[in-house]
Design an enzyme around this catalytic site. Structure first.
Site, PDB file in Angstrom:
ATOM      1  N   GLY A 256       0.786  -1.226   0.000  1.00 41.17           N
ATOM      2  CA  GLY A 256       0.000   0.000   0.000  1.00 41.17           C
ATOM      3  C   GLY A 256       0.818   1.275   0.000  1.00 41.17           C
TER       4      GLY A 256
ATOM      5  NE  ARG B 224      -3.873   9.503  -7.253  1.00 40.74           N
ATOM      6  CZ  ARG B 224      -3.692   8.460  -8.059  1.00 40.74           C
ATOM      7  NH1 ARG B 224      -2.821   8.554  -9.052  1.00 40.74           N
ATOM      8  NH2 ARG B 224      -4.370   7.361  -7.896  1.00 40.74           N
TER       9      ARG B 224
ATOM     10  CG  ASP C  54      -6.442  -1.012 -13.719  1.00 39.75           C
ATOM     11  OD1 ASP C  54      -6.205  -1.723 -14.702  1.00 39.75           O
ATOM     12  OD2 ASP C  54      -5.585  -0.731 -12.867  1.00 39.75           O
TER      13      ASP C  54
END
Length: 492
Positions: A120, A170, A249
């Site tokens: 992660g 972001r 994706d």
């Protein structure tokens, strides 16, 4: 930075999992974008606040944040990959800026249920690359997610080697991807699929809501996404930008450049160039990008079929891709050539030049910028020597000279055209500075030593890519020989 719950949250828990970011030890500031901060309406001293550093590193939550990781699926390298999702990203919420509503997301904030055995995390190297390139593409006029800041940490992260962790904050109007639709279609969850389509139409494509029935509205959405994607790909191709991993994706439903991994602005022009070290088959080579985008749109159309009145309706929406891409690319190539009014034969003129560049793998950015500098004098005098800087980058000088004479005739045939206007048109279309791999590598190596001045200098130049900034000749120079050895992979 105060936030509000994201509108995406209203879709329900089938679309996401709620969880908090995982803290990072000893965070520090790496980079910050004043331009992105302005979009959010943030005060200019925001990054120097200790509480803001904690929020940008995942060690605390901004007021009003409601963090979640979204689920999606997708095709990766042309193969159905099944369930994916935000494996290292968390949507914190939304913030209304002076002109728009923005989703705010942390990337690298720790594992989620969608991490697929991953940690992660993001590393400093890839985080700096995403931070710089998302802001650089925005400055070039290319639709993109944005990057507010990067924070680093000494926490170790294993990739090909042990690196240190970082987090990118972001921004985007939405982070919804083609893969979100594929996820619910593949599972036969048509109610959720319809809810997602309705959500995107209501919040991002309101013009599609004018159609009288649901199937027509979804078809209009597919057509609108097709057009935006075609125009985005035209911009990539005109600038020599390689995305590197155009999985479904990684395709934005808003036609944004998203998910910066093994991207590259080409040095030497090569349509077969592969920027992704993980792309063994060359599926995502530069020249393949327009076709791959079209293929990805077919995957989106397939996902939307349960909401449409048959395959013909989907095909009708998709048929707009090729003509829109070709027209948009030719428009941009014409601007790069200083041409004003489109004419028959323009495509052949541009193609002949691109073939010359490809034959020698000429430095793409430097050639076009050099061509811009000599066009006015060449147009007036007809002397090819006026194009000396561009001509010096090619060995096939006779072939270039012949091409240049035809180009001059075409320039002079434009109505209301002057040599000065042609030069200005070209200078606005041919950047002087782009984020080449070796430039990014240099600032990364400095940042790994906690030296951030090189990053700030490069960031300032990338914010004005078309300008002749003083003391930036090294940033616009030819790539050194060692740049060809830089390997960027999907882990980047």
């Amino acid at each position: 930075m105060e936030l509000q719950s994201s509108r995406f949250e209203s879709l329900g828990t089938a679309f996401y999992t709620r969880l908090r970011p995982q803290p990072l030890p000893e965070p520090y500031w790496v980079g910050y974008s004043d331009a992105a901060a302005t979009e959010l309406g943030l005060h200019t001293d925001w990054p120097y606040d200790g509480a803001s550093l904690a929020c940008a590193s995942g060690n605390a939550l901004p007021p009003g944040a409601s963090p979640l990781a979204s689920v999606y699926s997708g095709h990766q390298f042309g193969v159905w990959a099944g369930q994916l999702g935000d494996g290292r990203a968390l949507l914190l919420g939304e913030r209304r800026g002076p002109e728009a509503l923005w989703e705010v997301q942390l990337k690298g904030s720790g594992p989620t249920p969608y991490s697929r055995m991953g940690d992660g995390r993001a590393v400093l190297r890839s985080s700096i690359r995403e931070f710089l390139c998302s802001e650089a593409l925005h400055a070039l006029g290319v639709p993109s997610t944005r990057a507010l800041c990067v924070t680093g940490s000494p926490a170790p992260v294993r990739r090909e080697r042990i690196e240190t962790a970082a987090v990118v904050t972001r921004l985007a109007p939405s982070f919804i991807r083609f893969g979100h639709f594929e996820h619910f279609a593949q599972r036969g969850q048509h109610a959720e699929l319809q809810a997602l389509a309705d959500f995107v139409i209501a919040h991002h494509y309101p013009e599609c809501a004018a159609w009288p029935n649901p199937a027509q509205r979804v078809a209009a959405l597919l057509e609108a996404v097709t057009v935006r994607t075609a125009e985005l790909l035209a911009q990539w191709q005109a600038l020599g930008f390689c995305h590197g991993v155009m999985n479904t994706d990684n395709m934005s439903i808003l036609g944004l450049t998203i998910d910066y991994g093994p991207f590259q602005f080409m040095d030497g022009f090569d349509p077969q160039h592969i920027c992704n070290h993980s792309d063994d088959s060359g599926r995502y080579a530069f020249g393949q990008q327009p076709g791959i985008a079209h293929w990805n749109l077919y995957c989106l159309a397939q996902a939307l079929l349960p909401l449409l009145d048959g395959t013909q309706q989907a095909a009708e929406a998709l048929r707009h891709y090729k003509p829109r891409f070709e027209a948009a690319l030719q428009q941009r190539l014409n601007a790069k050539l200083g041409l004003n009014e489109p004419r028959a034969g323009d495509a052949a003129l541009a193609d002949e030049l691109l073939s010359l560049l490809a034959a020698e793998q000429t430095d793409y950015t430097r050639f076009w910028r050099s061509l811009s500098e000599g066009v006015a004098e060449f147009s007036l005098s007809g002397r090819v020597t006026e194009l000396g800087a561009a001509r010096a980058l090619l060995q096939q000088t006779d072939a270039f000279n012949n091409w240049a004479r035809r180009w001059r005739e075409r320039l002079q045939s434009d109505a209301a055209q002057t040599p000065e206007l042609a030069r200005e048109r070209m200078r606005r279309s041919n950047p002087r500075v782009v984020l080449r791999n070796h430039l990014a590598q240099a600032v990364i190596e400095a940042a790994e030593q906690r030296q951030f001045e090189p990053l700030q200098r490069l960031q300032a130049a990338l914010a004005q890519p078309y300008a002749d900034l003083p003391d930036c000749d090294d940033l616009a120079a030819e790539a050194p020989a060692w740049a060809a050895q830089i390997a960027i992979s999907c882990s980047s």
